[in-house]
Scaffold this active site. Structure first.
Site, PDB file in Angstrom:
ATOM      1  N   HIS A 122      27.089  29.085  11.501  1.00  0.00           N
ATOM      2  CA  HIS A 122      27.648  28.832  12.833  1.00  0.00           C
ATOM      3  C   HIS A 122      28.340  27.461  12.776  1.00  0.00           C
ATOM      4  O   HIS A 122      27.900  26.585  12.020  1.00  0.00           O
ATOM      5  CB  HIS A 122      26.473  28.797  13.817  1.00  0.00           C
ATOM      6  CG  HIS A 122      26.824  28.717  15.257  1.00  0.00           C
ATOM      7  ND1 HIS A 122      27.218  27.550  15.870  1.00  0.00           N
ATOM      8  CD2 HIS A 122      26.810  29.651  16.233  1.00  0.00           C
ATOM      9  CE1 HIS A 122      27.431  27.778  17.160  1.00  0.00           C
ATOM     10  NE2 HIS A 122      27.186  29.048  17.408  1.00  0.00           N
ATOM     11  N   ASP A 199      18.427  26.492  10.317  1.00  0.00           N
ATOM     12  CA  ASP A 199      18.903  26.747  11.678  1.00  0.00           C
ATOM     13  C   ASP A 199      18.271  28.065  12.123  1.00  0.00           C
ATOM     14  O   ASP A 199      18.693  29.139  11.708  1.00  0.00           O
ATOM     15  CB  ASP A 199      20.436  26.820  11.648  1.00  0.00           C
ATOM     16  CG  ASP A 199      21.029  27.392  12.930  1.00  0.00           C
ATOM     17  OD1 ASP A 199      20.259  27.749  13.843  1.00  0.00           O
ATOM     18  OD2 ASP A 199      22.266  27.489  13.001  1.00  0.00           O
ATOM     19  N   GLN A 202      18.704  32.088  15.628  1.00  0.00           N
ATOM     20  CA  GLN A 202      18.652  33.545  15.773  1.00  0.00           C
ATOM     21  C   GLN A 202      17.327  34.130  15.302  1.00  0.00           C
ATOM     22  O   GLN A 202      17.145  35.343  15.368  1.00  0.00           O
ATOM     23  CB  GLN A 202      19.799  34.202  14.994  1.00  0.00           C
ATOM     24  CG  GLN A 202      21.156  33.908  15.550  1.00  0.00           C
ATOM     25  CD  GLN A 202      21.331  34.380  16.988  1.00  0.00           C
ATOM     26  OE1 GLN A 202      20.695  35.314  17.436  1.00  0.00           O
ATOM     27  NE2 GLN A 202      22.191  33.705  17.721  1.00  0.00           N
ATOM     28  N   LYS A 225      17.554  31.102  23.704  1.00  0.00           N
ATOM     29  CA  LYS A 225      17.657  32.347  22.922  1.00  0.00           C
ATOM     30  C   LYS A 225      16.280  32.975  22.738  1.00  0.00           C
ATOM     31  O   LYS A 225      16.114  33.926  21.980  1.00  0.00           O
ATOM     32  CB  LYS A 225      18.300  32.065  21.568  1.00  0.00           C
ATOM     33  CG  LYS A 225      19.765  31.639  21.689  1.00  0.00           C
ATOM     34  CD  LYS A 225      20.380  31.408  20.339  1.00  0.00           C
ATOM     35  CE  LYS A 225      21.647  30.607  20.392  1.00  0.00           C
ATOM     36  NZ  LYS A 225      22.839  31.379  20.719  1.00  0.00           N
ATOM     37  N   CYS A 366      31.698  31.792  16.833  1.00  0.00           N
ATOM     38  CA  CYS A 366      31.542  30.422  16.308  1.00  0.00           C
ATOM     39  C   CYS A 366      31.282  30.429  14.806  1.00  0.00           C
ATOM     40  O   CYS A 366      30.474  29.631  14.287  1.00  0.00           O
ATOM     41  CB  CYS A 366      30.415  29.665  17.024  1.00  0.00           C
ATOM     42  SG  CYS A 366      30.739  29.405  18.742  1.00  0.00           S
TER      43      CYS A 366
HETATM   44  N1  PMP Z   1      23.236  28.413  15.156  1.00  0.00           N
HETATM   45  C1  PMP Z   1      23.198  29.736  15.328  1.00  0.00           C
HETATM   46  C2  PMP Z   1      22.869  30.614  14.173  1.00  0.00           C
HETATM   47  C3  PMP Z   1      23.451  30.267  16.602  1.00  0.00           C
HETATM   48  O1  PMP Z   1      23.412  31.581  16.783  1.00  0.00           O
HETATM   49  C4  PMP Z   1      23.751  29.400  17.669  1.00  0.00           C
HETATM   50  C5  PMP Z   1      24.089  29.952  19.053  1.00  0.00           C
HETATM   51  N2  PMP Z   1      25.014  30.994  19.060  1.00  0.00           N
HETATM   52  C6  PMP Z   1      23.764  28.038  17.428  1.00  0.00           C
HETATM   53  C7  PMP Z   1      23.505  27.584  16.167  1.00  0.00           C
HETATM   54  C8  PMP Z   1      24.051  27.053  18.522  1.00  0.00           C
HETATM   55  O2  PMP Z   1      23.062  27.130  19.495  1.00  0.00           O
HETATM   56  P1  PMP Z   1      23.214  26.334  20.877  1.00  0.00           P
HETATM   57  O3  PMP Z   1      24.549  26.727  21.438  1.00  0.00           O
HETATM   58  O4  PMP Z   1      22.064  26.826  21.700  1.00  0.00           O
HETATM   59  O5  PMP Z   1      23.126  24.890  20.582  1.00  0.00           O
END
Ligand code: PMP
Length: 408
Positions: A122, A199, A202, A225, A366
């Site tokens: 991401h 990270d 997910q 999430k 993203c």
């Molecule tokens: N890393 C991953 C794998 C994600 O799926 C996400 C959210 N889509 C993020 C980072 C960023 O999370 P946040 O927008 O809650 O900071």
């Protein structure tokens, strides 16, 4: 244990809504999950009864809100099996946690050191490392993936050198749902004396996480999430590493003593928690954890995987669909696909599904470098949570068939 789907669904008021005159089918859970009554009610109760600032008050309300917020820290510690409460840092979310780490870790890296990330990341696990690389003269390396969307672990091992300092990888890809072999990655990185950040954005609502068993150095996730509020996240870090890191932000709460000449920092975890936090959000994260624990993560994983298998099978039965990472042997939560029709964008499909009350995400998720690797501008992503049903998937498939007809 059979899960009581009817009861679980009854906990989510939003699911009774109609969208575009159709019952809402919410399949955008990788972006954010819906919130159950205990979370919603706890936030209301907090503001109605004990709203006050934490940590600095001698008055009763301040003490109560401090106790409640610290109770969440304890609940998170248990939830991910950290050793100490103070290894749990409250943040605004995964992005904030990674930025914190990529800044605060500066004293532990030197010019010429290397950071390894992967093609699956991401943007929030790419850009903060680019910032650090620019500031400190580090080199960013990227693990490639195979045609199943899985990390090429032999290539990873080739990327490791004595200069490797940080390995930052997602646990589960938000764009493809591929579960990475983080145990192997952590082991190999540690053999090279590198630190590992996982990270877990997910993974946290789908899999049991045990940071001690994983022996991971840092693990980040977002409350929103995992059925909790937005604007709240957790950075877990090993005590001995957090101790060596410098604070990311300066301000109230994070100090021991301030003079105009010099400031000394508070002990962990407060040294990384400058300013007034999202008190209500931090408190109600405990309710989200309890919601997950009441069902049980093993039950959640088993049930969600059955739904994911069902979507994958139903998509396979349709002609004219490309599913990404279709043959990956380890996937959780997400299915990503496109219609094989020239000159349409994934968002065209998203609009048609929305008219049927079906919420999916479209676009690059993203993860632009991954999309570039796949040779697409974006995908349609359906992502599941504990409240999704096979009936909803049947309606999703009907919606996709309709989109095929309309866009042909
Ligand atoms: N890393 C991953 C794998 C994600 O799926 C996400 C959210 N889509 C993020 C980072 C960023 O999370 P946040 O927008 O809650 O900071």
């Amino acid at each position: 244990m059979e899960i009581d789907l009817k009861y679980i669904r009854s906990q989510f008021p939003i699911l009774t809504q109609t969208v575009n005159q159709k019952p809402l089918i919410y399949l955008d859970n990788a972006a954010t999950t819906q919130k159950p009554f205990p979370v919603l009610e706890a936030e209301d109760i907090y503001y109605k009864t004990i709203n006050s600032n934490v940590h600095r008050g001698v008055h009763t309300l301040s003490q109560l809100s401090t106790i409640e917020m610290e109770a969440t820290r304890g609940a998170v510690k248990e939830f991910i099996n950290a050793k100490k409460d103070y290894e749990i840092i409250f943040t605004k979310g995964t992005t904030d946690g990674i930025n914190l780490l990529a800044s605060s870790i500066e004293p532990l890296v030197n010019k010429g050191d290397e950071i390894i990330i992967s093609t699956l990341e991401h943007h929030s696990n790419i850009v903060p490392w680019q910032f650090l690389a620019e500031r400190k003269g580090l080199i960013l390396k990227v693990i490639p993936i195979d045609e199943n969307g899985e990390l090429l672990l032999n290539e990873f091992e080739k990327l490791i050198t004595e200069k490797t300092k940080i390995v930052a990888i997602n646990h589960i890809s938000n764009a493809l749902g591929v579960v990475n072999s983080i145990e192997h990655i952590i082991k190999k990185a540690h053999e090279a004396q590198a630190f590992v950040l996982i990270d877990g954005a997910q993974a946290i609502s789908h899999k049991k996480i045990d940071v001690q068993k994983l022996n991971v150095d840092f693990y980040v996730f977002s409350a929103h999430k995992m059925y909790g509020p937005t604007g709240v996240g957790i950075l877990y870090g090993k005590e001995k590493l957090l101790e060596r890191m410098k604070p990311y932000q300066g301000g109230g709460e994070m100090i021991k003593e301030v003079t105009f000449e010099k400031t000394t920092y508070a002990d962990l975890p407060f040294k990384f928690e400058a300013g007034t936090p999202n008190i209500a959000g931090n408190i109600v994260l405990k309710k989200a954890i309890e919601f997950i624990q009441n069902i049980g993560l093993e039950n959640i994983e088993k049930y969600e995987n059955s739904i994911l298998k069902y979507i994958t099978k139903k998509l396979e039965e349709l002609d004219g669909i490309t599913t990404y990472a279709k043959n990956s042997t380890s996937k959780t939560g997400v299915v990503s696909f496109n219609l094989d029709i020239n000159n349409i964008h994934s968002s065209d499909v998203g609009f048609i599904l929305d008219k049927q009350g079906i919420a999916v995400r479209t676009g690059h998720h993203c993860a632009q470098p991954l999309m570039r690797h796949l040779g697409v501008t974006g995908t349609v992503r359906a992502s599941v949570a504990i409240y999704n049903t096979k009936e909803e998937i049947d309606l999703l498939i009907e919606g996709i068939t309709l989109a095929q007809k309309m866009l042909q």
